[in-house]
Write a protein that holds these residues in place. Structure first.
Motif, mmCIF file in Angstrom:
data_model
loop_
_atom_site.group_PDB
_atom_site.id
_atom_site.type_symbol
_atom_site.label_atom_id
_atom_site.label_comp_id
_atom_site.label_asym_id
_atom_site.label_seq_id
_atom_site.Cartn_x
_atom_site.Cartn_y
_atom_site.Cartn_z
ATOM 1 N N GLY A 157 0.702 -1.402 -0.120
ATOM 2 C CA GLY A 157 0.072 0.027 0.093
ATOM 3 C C GLY A 157 0.835 1.135 -0.009
ATOM 4 O O GLY A 157 0.676 2.203 -0.783
ATOM 5 N N PHE A 209 -7.707 8.605 -1.233
ATOM 6 C CA PHE A 209 -8.585 7.644 -1.520
ATOM 7 C C PHE A 209 -7.841 5.935 -1.361
ATOM 8 O O PHE A 209 -8.445 4.849 -0.924
ATOM 9 N N LEU A 210 -6.597 6.264 -1.966
ATOM 10 C CA LEU A 210 -5.674 5.000 -1.733
ATOM 11 C C LEU A 210 -5.415 4.426 -0.327
ATOM 12 O O LEU A 210 -5.473 3.221 -0.066
ATOM 13 N N TRP A 212 -7.704 4.743 2.040
ATOM 14 C CA TRP A 212 -8.961 4.168 2.330
ATOM 15 C C TRP A 212 -9.068 2.775 1.746
ATOM 16 O O TRP A 212 -9.465 1.750 2.445
ATOM 17 N N LEU A 213 -8.734 2.990 0.580
ATOM 18 C CA LEU A 213 -8.586 1.510 -0.298
ATOM 19 C C LEU A 213 -7.896 0.367 0.269
ATOM 20 O O LEU A 213 -8.344 -0.815 0.566
ATOM 21 N N PHE A 214 -6.733 0.760 0.713
ATOM 22 C CA PHE A 214 -5.920 -0.312 1.170
ATOM 23 C C PHE A 214 -6.366 -0.613 2.797
ATOM 24 O O PHE A 214 -6.016 -1.944 3.300
ATOM 25 N N LYS A 215 -7.118 0.031 3.502
ATOM 26 C CA LYS A 215 -7.352 -0.427 4.697
ATOM 27 C C LYS A 215 -8.855 -1.211 4.356
ATOM 28 O O LYS A 215 -8.758 -2.243 5.160
ATOM 29 N N ARG A 216 -9.292 -1.046 3.380
ATOM 30 C CA ARG A 216 -10.453 -1.974 3.264
ATOM 31 C C ARG A 216 -10.143 -3.334 2.866
ATOM 32 O O ARG A 216 -10.286 -4.278 3.155
ATOM 33 N N LEU A 217 -8.953 -3.294 1.896
ATOM 34 C CA LEU A 217 -8.375 -4.565 1.335
ATOM 35 C C LEU A 217 -7.659 -5.253 2.616
ATOM 36 O O LEU A 217 -7.907 -6.449 2.552
#
Lengths: 242, 228
Positions: A157, A209-210, A212-217
């Motif tokens: 990430g 955004f990235l 947030w995205l990697f937190k979700r992943l």
């Protein structure tokens, strides 16, 4: 502060954003595909197999991305054989040169992250797979690689965000990405503060955004590493994670 | 092997500037990083907020963009202030702008590293300091600071290596560092690849020497730690 010039040039910024995203996504995809075999070879205990991938990783991690990009974009013109071959169609374009430099750079960083993760695979998992009678390729495909990818996710990430930030260098070699767009707006209207801050805000939004995205992943793929939530005593950490 | 047509001293001169920018900005980064770490750990909410905004903004925006904001924007800002006080035109040199920018950027990364280091110092050591009757300042200078170095060193080393490579960006704002000099020499001799390759090797020399130094420091500051 005068933001009129920025508002009238918003389409240029959006075009730049699109170019930035294109470069980053393609470089990350190409870099990842290259990184997996490089990481596997670098993690090998056979020095003959490991030496070349290790040298590749050392060179690209130890030198600035700007110099790597200049070596390809400005440097390759030095070789007459290359200029006369069909490959020159690729290497004379700033866009492709930047993309190649970014891909190789992120491949080296990603390979190093993956190598670390592969070497951390617990012996027990591999032994269990062997005991089940799996062949070596099957062990890698089913056990080593999937669990390494999960372990590598947080560090990867960070690498993705570094690649986004590194991609601003494309603006230096005439490509109209976000930074290139800011350069054009600045030279047309002479509003250095406003033009570059606008680019900075765009980069900041993509970065958020990235993150947030990697937190979700991580939430999804590394669910088994999360602290256990107990039903009887909900801890603060568990509630905050939700 | 590599024929540099007598340009090697010219490249080395650029390397001197690169190292100077890197070391000076490292000093700024350490200072800002320490301030940032203390602000993050302080009980003042204003200090927390300022430090968080600083580290988040800096780490969210590319260093090249920050550098242009500070270089071009700083130029205007300085002259507006100068105008206000009736002063003349002040030229912000790329050296000053580049060094301050890189120091400012890596201060944010250092702040995170130092914060982690300070938090890793064992509570008992600090309490022992207070029990001896030291003031908060004395505890910080005599116990927390020396003890945090060991914990912060790996992160510090990484930050330094990234910082050294980030100095290449100052060539974009016109500073005559080794990347800039390589562009000039490569243009004059029509052998740009050779010169950029040499610069890449010189960067490897810088990182290689740093590695040795960092390993020495790691041993030096971990003397009191038992190893397997």
């Amino acid at each position: 502060m005068d933001f009129d010039a920025i508002i009238s040039n918003l389409p240029l910024y959006l075009k730049g954003l699109w170019v930035t995203l294109q470069l980053v996504i393609m470089a990350l995809a190409a870099g990842f595909v290259l990184a997996v075999p490089v990481a596997l070879a670098a993690a090998s205990r056979n020095l003959l197999v490991a030496i070349i991938p290790k040298a590749f990783i050392y060179f690209f991690r130890g030198t600035p991305l700007l110099v790597q990009m200049f070596m390809i974009y400005h440097g390759f013109a030095q070789f007459d054989a290359l200029r006369e071959s069909f490959l020159w169609l690729v290497f004379r374009e700033a866009y492709w040169c930047a993309l190649i430099a970014f891909s190789l750079n992120t491949a080296a960083y990603t390979a190093e992250i993956l190598r670390g993760a592969i070497e951390q695979t617990s012996f027990g998992e591999v032994e269990a797979a062997k005991a089940c009678g799996m062949s070596k390729p099957t062990i890698y495909r089913r056990i080593v690689l999937p669990s390494s990818f999960r372990r590598a996710l947080p560090a990867y990430g960070n690498e993705v965000i570094f690649m986004l930030h590194g991609s601003a260098l494309a603006g230096v070699i005439t490509i109209v990405d976000l930074f290139g767009a800011a350069k054009i707006v600045n030279s047309r209207h002479f509003v250095p503060f406003e033009s570059f801050i606008t680019a900075g805000v765009f980069y900041l939004c993509v970065t958020f955004f990235l993150v947030w995205l990697f937190k979700r992943l991580e939430h999804h793929w590394n669910a088994y590493l999360r602290p256990r939530e107990t039903i009887a005593v909900p801890t603060i950490a568990a509630t905050a994670a939700d | 092997m590599l024929d540099l047509h007598g340009y090697f001293p010219f490249i080395l001169k650029g390397m001197g500037l690169t190292v100077a920018v890197a070391l000076l900005s490292l000093l700024i980064a350490i200072f800002l990083g320490m301030l940032g770490a203390l602000a993050k750990l302080s009980s003042s909410r204003t200090a927390n907020l300022i430090a968080s905004v600083y580290t988040t903004l800096i780490r969210g925006v590319p260093d090249l963009v920050l550098m242009t904001i500070i270089f071009f924007g700083g130029q205007i800002l300085v002259n507006n202030i100068s105008d206000y006080f009736g002063g003349g035109y002040i030229d912000v040199s790329p050296f000053v702008a580049g060094t301050i920018t890189i120091g400012f950027i890596f201060g944010a990364y250092m702040a995170e590293t130092f914060r982690g280091g300070i938090m890793a110092v064992s509570r008992g050591e600090i309490e022992a300091g207070y029990a001896y009757g030291m003031t908060a300042k004395q505890v910080f200078l005599r116990i927390t600071l020396p003890a945090m170095v060991r914990h912060a060193l790996p992160g510090f080393g990484n930050n330094w290596l990234v910082l050294a490579k980030a100095t290449a960006l100052v060539s974009v704002i016109g500073l005559h560092d080794m990347v800039y000099n390589a562009t000039v020499a490569g243009g004059a001799t029509r052998e740009p690849f050779t010169f950029f390759f040499v610069v890449a090797l010189l960067f490897l020399v810088i990182t290689g020497v740093s590695d040795v130094g960092l390993r020495w420091a790691d041993r030096r500051f971990s003397v009191g730690v038992r190893r397997d």
